[in-house]
Design a protein around this motif. Structure first.
Motif, PDB file in Angstrom:
ATOM      1  N   MET A 498       1.060  -1.201  -0.236  1.00 16.61           N
ATOM      2  CA  MET A 498      -0.009  -0.032  -0.057  1.00 16.61           C
ATOM      3  C   MET A 498       0.880   1.244  -0.011  1.00 16.61           C
ATOM      4  O   MET A 498       1.952   1.209   0.702  1.00 16.61           O
ATOM      5  CB  MET A 498      -0.839  -0.009   1.220  1.00 16.61           C
ATOM      6  N   TYR A 499       0.399   2.415  -0.827  1.00 18.33           N
ATOM      7  CA  TYR A 499       1.043   3.560  -0.464  1.00 18.33           C
ATOM      8  C   TYR A 499       0.577   4.365   0.934  1.00 18.33           C
ATOM      9  O   TYR A 499      -0.595   4.595   0.992  1.00 18.33           O
ATOM     10  CB  TYR A 499       0.715   4.469  -1.748  1.00 18.33           C
ATOM     11  N   ARG A 500       1.519   4.318   1.700  1.00 14.74           N
ATOM     12  CA  ARG A 500       1.236   4.648   3.052  1.00 14.74           C
ATOM     13  C   ARG A 500       1.274   6.329   3.265  1.00 14.74           C
ATOM     14  O   ARG A 500       0.506   6.554   4.326  1.00 14.74           O
ATOM     15  CB  ARG A 500       2.472   4.295   3.833  1.00 14.74           C
ATOM     16  N   GLN A 501       1.736   6.996   2.346  1.00 11.94           N
ATOM     17  CA  GLN A 501       1.592   8.420   2.615  1.00 11.94           C
ATOM     18  C   GLN A 501       0.420   8.996   2.932  1.00 11.94           C
ATOM     19  O   GLN A 501       0.242   9.889   3.919  1.00 11.94           O
ATOM     20  CB  GLN A 501       2.445   9.241   1.571  1.00 11.94           C
ATOM     21  N   ALA A 502      -0.706   8.806   2.179  1.00  5.16           N
ATOM     22  CA  ALA A 502      -2.002   9.252   2.595  1.00  5.16           C
ATOM     23  C   ALA A 502      -2.615   8.894   3.808  1.00  5.16           C
ATOM     24  O   ALA A 502      -3.367   9.906   4.375  1.00  5.16           O
ATOM     25  CB  ALA A 502      -2.876   8.945   1.525  1.00  5.16           C
ATOM     26  N   LEU A 568       2.813  10.743  -2.602  1.00  6.80           N
ATOM     27  CA  LEU A 568       1.636   9.908  -2.121  1.00  6.80           C
ATOM     28  C   LEU A 568       1.537   8.408  -2.846  1.00  6.80           C
ATOM     29  O   LEU A 568       1.041   7.562  -2.557  1.00  6.80           O
ATOM     30  CB  LEU A 568       0.159  10.469  -2.628  1.00  6.80           C
ATOM     31  N   MET A 569       2.383   8.214  -3.942  1.00  9.09           N
ATOM     32  CA  MET A 569       2.619   7.018  -4.502  1.00  9.09           C
ATOM     33  C   MET A 569       4.018   6.245  -4.469  1.00  9.09           C
ATOM     34  O   MET A 569       4.476   5.762  -5.127  1.00  9.09           O
ATOM     35  CB  MET A 569       2.249   7.010  -6.059  1.00  9.09           C
ATOM     36  N   TYR A 580       8.726   6.448 -11.961  1.00 11.26           N
ATOM     37  CA  TYR A 580       7.570   5.561 -12.603  1.00 11.26           C
ATOM     38  C   TYR A 580       6.493   6.153 -12.385  1.00 11.26           C
ATOM     39  O   TYR A 580       5.339   5.521 -12.455  1.00 11.26           O
ATOM     40  CB  TYR A 580       7.595   4.232 -11.797  1.00 11.26           C
ATOM     41  N   PHE A 581       6.567   7.454 -12.542  1.00  9.70           N
ATOM     42  CA  PHE A 581       5.122   8.108 -12.277  1.00  9.70           C
ATOM     43  C   PHE A 581       3.926   7.830 -13.262  1.00  9.70           C
ATOM     44  O   PHE A 581       2.888   7.902 -12.934  1.00  9.70           O
ATOM     45  CB  PHE A 581       5.268   9.688 -12.508  1.00  9.70           C
ATOM     46  N   ASN A 582       4.159   7.848 -14.636  1.00  5.58           N
ATOM     47  CA  ASN A 582       3.175   7.747 -15.686  1.00  5.58           C
ATOM     48  C   ASN A 582       2.525   6.051 -15.826  1.00  5.58           C
ATOM     49  O   ASN A 582       1.790   6.402 -16.743  1.00  5.58           O
ATOM     50  CB  ASN A 582       3.726   8.303 -16.942  1.00  5.58           C
ATOM     51  N   ALA A 583       3.262   5.271 -15.352  1.00  9.96           N
ATOM     52  CA  ALA A 583       3.031   3.907 -15.946  1.00  9.96           C
ATOM     53  C   ALA A 583       1.832   3.133 -15.064  1.00  9.96           C
ATOM     54  O   ALA A 583       1.808   2.019 -15.015  1.00  9.96           O
ATOM     55  CB  ALA A 583       3.975   2.961 -16.160  1.00  9.96           C
ATOM     56  N   PHE A 584       1.212   3.729 -13.830  1.00  8.18           N
ATOM     57  CA  PHE A 584       0.499   3.097 -13.091  1.00  8.18           C
ATOM     58  C   PHE A 584      -0.520   2.242 -13.803  1.00  8.18           C
ATOM     59  O   PHE A 584      -0.803   1.270 -13.584  1.00  8.18           O
ATOM     60  CB  PHE A 584      -0.025   4.037 -11.972  1.00  8.18           C
TER      61      PHE A 584
END
Length: 946
Positions: A498-502, A568-569, A580-584
């Motif tokens: 899980m992305y934890r920042q949020a 956040l990711m 890797y910002f654009n390939a989710f």
């Protein structure tokens, strides 16, 4: 067989030595340039991926990266090539392509088999590699520049909303956002393409970010230097001025910067203006980018540059250019009416660059391991897209039901609502194949559980079964988002997925009273597998047919700043989110596609996704253009956005017909009002256009979008929408054949005129007409109360009015009729269009009689494709094709021998052949078409036009 001429060869076993020399192995050529454009460049690698595909890599490290591409498929077998040396130049040759590399500069040039130059890098190679470190990970900021031919057009880059079409000389920032899909691919009218293999924030054209207005000398309304005058009115009816401030930037574009608005200012009924003068320090073209939500107008020296609306929570952008002189003052006024509550506004600019530099081809990216790009060539733009799909994966044949009509709304709140709508479609005999269950079907505090709220959906499986019993399919919305209290969140979290920042920042979403959650890390293989397992357990087992993957930018927090979006990711399984910002969306779709195909292979995967990236087409995806607005401006913007998305190699696209976010005046519109009149016309025009996009889908917020909720039966809006719905179904033999060609021939359904009429430079900037297949030119109407529009008819071709059969000579622009009920459409000479029976869903009847319209005046061909409609047996050869070839010299249509077979195939059928000619006008109406009736049992038949 590789043949290497090793004259002057310098053996270099590693990168640790001084520059100079080259080496070659079974897979490619490595060059160590002596004097590249950037001295950081240590080595350049050329790897043939096909006879017309060459990968170019450049590194500043002591070895090339061994990371597998997320986009390009692995090279399964080496390609035959030769390497020879000619003085300073190394020459790599495949059967159809030659690449020349300077040993001194590393500059690469590409030539066709006849020795004609196709593309060359900028002098000395045009490469820039700058070392960076993010989150302790070392990488590089990278840029590559190529020379552009004066006479070429450049298209692709995904789907953007600022009306750009031909990207030659333009700028575009590539990142993912609701309504913006970035795909780093361009295709040229010179029949080549470039795939830029990088996943980070990328800029096409000028590598600089847009700068703040304080790059100009600013003067306020009093003539004082240093700012513009910002007037904040908190009641636009009374004109009450809350405050006046002097501001040297207009930068309220995200949740961070809107904190700089005046404290205590109420936006509910507000109006804000910025006014003064700009004085540039340079002469030339200044490029402006306006970021807006609400009602926004901007004037430069009294000329209106943009007049736009977007809903408050989902901004868009407008671009415009102004030719300015250094030292001269230009009056500027920005008038902004926020659309209530939280809203966003910004104005930035780029100062001039040398025109020759602006015309060059350039990709810049924030972070990568090295420069990687693929050069692709062919004899046509279709060939180039075919090369792209060879490289990144084929697009499947979509299930036949997917090519019918889709009904959706935001949202069906109960299963009774959804089923009632389905039943009314059937009672009214309005064709329908698919209905959609949008978000929030789960208990309010259980987002990500994939469970149904039992009070509103007491029997979800029974709902699905009833949809199927009524000969329809159902798609369901599945987000990569999980509230932290759900079991699904905990399953991901315990594995570090899980992305934890949020969660750590206690970010609450917009569901009252606000809930904390985050998104899963789709870059982790185990996380993708788990995501599918959860979907399978709760949804797939209930019989849902298709997956709506929403918010896959990923939109963890709408309107967050770019930096906070990355936080956040971060980190991803593969590395920093910066890289890797654009390939989710690519990774997210991969998990669903591979998961479902591993279950069973008799039902084709269907995925609708709000974001996309290069390679998405191989995962059974359709991308839609996001939460666009219900305005004519957004209707018009969808046309170039869709064409460029298709020219990016992605064949399946759709939009919210009618727009998603609704102007309040339409929500309140009463029967007989001007707003209701405009609402109905807007939806009608949008519907006409949507019937000829690859996927035909209605969706949006209130007012509801079912035909009878837009207008009553008998109203011209209702009747026009019904006509185009039925027309889509009559054309299903034609449309499904295009879908087959997407897989078997790497075809493109929605085609810019540049694809079929590349030799006619008049079409290079025509962004509001397109070909739907090779046989129909669609010309959408996008202005209120327009009853005609200008249409360009490409040269060296005759054209026929689709509705009347009237002939029009090519090579001219005409003002043509566009009555309320009809969108102008034309068939080119040589077109062959097949029409089937009237049906209520795609598989209701087998097309035992097909009407074949042959538009004479030129040679033509068409291939009728059929298969088993819903499974993957076509991959094993279970399909059939019937070729139609028209020879204009002898006026003969040859219906060729059928090739292939499949279970349930019609062995015998009839064709009603209707010839259309300049002196024989025949409009499209299969019910009354009188042609030559041909019995067909699989053997070739000739039909002569007399």
């Amino acid at each position: 067989m590789k043949k290497f001429l090793l004259l002057g060869f310098i053996a270099i076993l590693g990168f640790g030595c001084s520059q100079g020399g080259w080496k070659v192995d079974d897979s490619g050529l490595t060059v160590f340039p002596e004097d590249p454009s950037d001295q950081a460049v240590q080595a350049i690698r050329l790897t043939p991926f096909g006879e017309e595909i060459i990968k170019v890599s450049a590194t500043a490290a002591d070895a090339f990266s061994n990371e597998e591409s997320l986009v390009a498929l692995p090279l399964e077998k080496t390609v035959d090539f030769d390497v020879t040396e000619d003085g300073d130049i190394l020459i790599l040759t495949t059967a159809k392509l030659t690449a020349k590399v300077s040993q001194t500069t590393g500059e690469v040039q590409f030539f066709d088999a006849d020795g004609n130059m196709i593309l060359q890098e900028k002098e000395k190679g045009g490469k820039t590699i700058k070392s960076i470190e993010v989150d302790g990970v070392k990488g590089y900021e990278v840029r590559q520049v190529w020379e552009s031919h004066d006479d070429e057009g450049l298209y692709g880059l995904g789907q953007h909303q600022a009306h750009d079409f031909n990207y030659k000389g333009k700028n575009e920032e590539l990142f993912q956002y609701n309504t913006k899909v970035s795909v780093p691919v361009i295709v040229s009218t010179r029949n080549y393409g470039i795939l830029w293999d990088n996943y980070s924030l990328t800029r096409w054209g000028d590598p600089r970010p847009y700068g703040q207005l304080d790059q100009f000398k600013l003067f306020n309304n009093e003539g004082e230097e240093g700012s513009l005058t910002a007037t904040y009115i908190d009641n636009k009816e009374t004109g009450n001025v809350f405050t006046v401030r002097q501001e040297n930037t207009i930068d309220y574009e995200n949740l961070t910067t809107i904190e700089n608005f005046p404290e205590g200012f109420d936006f509910t009924n507000a109006r804000i203006t910025w006014e003064g003068e700009l004085q540039p320090e340079e002469t030339g073209i200044h490029r402006f980018l306006m970021y807006y939500a609400g009602y926004t107008k901007i004037w430069i020296d009294g000329e209106l540059m943009a007049d736009r609306w977007r809903t408050a929570w989902n901004p868009s952008v407008a671009k415009f250019e102004v030719d300015m002189e250094a030292g001269k003052k230009y009056h500027v006024k920005l008038d902004w009416i926020p659309d209530g509550g939280e809203s966003y506004i910004g104005l930035k600019a780029l100062t001039p660059v040398d025109p020759a530099e602006q015309e060059r081809i350039s990709f810049w990216s924030e972070m990568g391991d090295q420069i990687d790009y693929y050069f692709m060539a062919g004899n046509s733009m279709d060939d180039v897209i075919s090369r792209y799909r060879e490289l990144t994966g084929k697009a499947q044949v979509m299930p036949k039901w997917a090519m019918g009509f889709w009904q959706s709304r935001e949202r069906y709140k109960t299963q009774d609502e959804l089923l009632d709508v389905l039943h009314e479609f059937r009672e009214r005999e309005i064709p329908l194949d698919n209905i959609v269950q949008d978000w929030s079907y789960w208990p309010v505090d259980q987002w990500g559980s994939h469970e149904f709220d039992k009070e509103r959906f007491p029997d979800a499986k029974g709902m699905v079964d009833e949809v199927h019993e009524n000969n329809a399919r159902i798609m369901i919305s599945v987000w990569p988002k999980f509230y932290h209290n759900t079991e699904h969140f905990k399953e991901f979290d315990k594995n570090g997925w899980m992305y934890r920042q949020a969660v750590e920042d206690s970010i609450k979403d917009w569901i009252y009273p606000g809930y904390v959650g985050s998104f899963y890390d789709a870059y982790a293989p185990g996380a993708r597998e788990l995501f599918w397992e959860q979907i399978k357990e709760e949804l797939y087992t209930k019989g849902f047919d298709a997956w709506w993957l929403d918010a896959t930018e990923p939109d963890i927090l709408s309107n967050a700043s770019m930096e906070y979006r990355k936080d956040l990711m971060n980190p991803t399984h593969l590395g920093p989110s910066t890289q890797y910002f654009n390939a989710f969306a690519l990774m997210n779709a991969k998990g669903i596609y591979e998961g479902q195909r591993a279950e069973k292979n008799d039902e084709r995967v269907f995925i609708l996704t709000r974001s996309g990236f290069a390679g998405m087409q191989r995962f059974g995806t359709v991308t839609w253009s996001g939460d666009i607005g219900t305005v004519w401006e957004d209707l018009k913007a969808q046309i170039p956005a869709a064409i460029n998305f298709s020219l990016s190699g992605m064949p399946y696209w759709t939009m919210d017909i009618g727009g998603f976010c609704v102007e309040k005046r339409y929500e309140r519109a009463e029967e007989g009002s001007e707003d209701m009149k405009e609402w109905r016309e807007l939806n009608t025009r949008w519907y006409q256009f949507g019937a000829f996009s690859p996927l035909f889908r209605v969706h949006g917020q209130y007012p509801y979008r079912e035909l009878w909720n837009i207008a009553p039966k008998g109203h011209k809006a209702y009747e026009s929408m019904l006509y185009y719905n039925k027309l889509r179904y009559r054309l299903m033999p034609y449309i499904y054949s295009l879908t087959g060609a997407v897989y078997h021939d790497n075809y493109t359904i929605m085609r810019g005129l540049v694809m079929d009429y590349t030799d006619d430079q008049n079409v290079y900037n025509i962004d509001d007409q397109f070909m739907f297949g090779g046989g129909l030119m669609a010309c959408p109407v996008y202005e209120y109360e327009a009853r005609s529009r200008e249409v360009y008819f490409p040269e060296n071709k005759g054209w026929y009015d689709f509705y009347t059969g009237e002939f029009v000579e090519g090579g001219q622009t005409k003002e043509v009729d566009a009555p309320y009920e009809r969108m102008p459409m034309y068939a080119p000479a040589g077109a062959i269009i097949t029409a089937g029976p009237e049906i209520q869903y795609t598989t209701e009847k087998k097309p035992e009689l097909i009407t074949v319209y042959v538009y004479t005046g030129d040679d033509g061909e068409f291939e009728l494709y059929e298969d088993e409609n819903t499974n993957y047996n076509y991959e094993e050869g279970k399909f059939s094709t019937i070729p139609f070839t028209y020879n204009n010299d002898n006026k003969t249509l040859t219906i060729g021998s059928r090739q292939g077979s499949f279970e349930g195939m019609l062995n015998e059928r009839q064709f009603n052949v209707v010839f259309v000619a300049p002196d024989k006008s025949v409009g499209f109406n299969p019910d009354v078409a009188r042609g030559q009736l041909v019995d067909y049992s699989g053997q070739a038949v000739e039909v002569v036009f007399e």
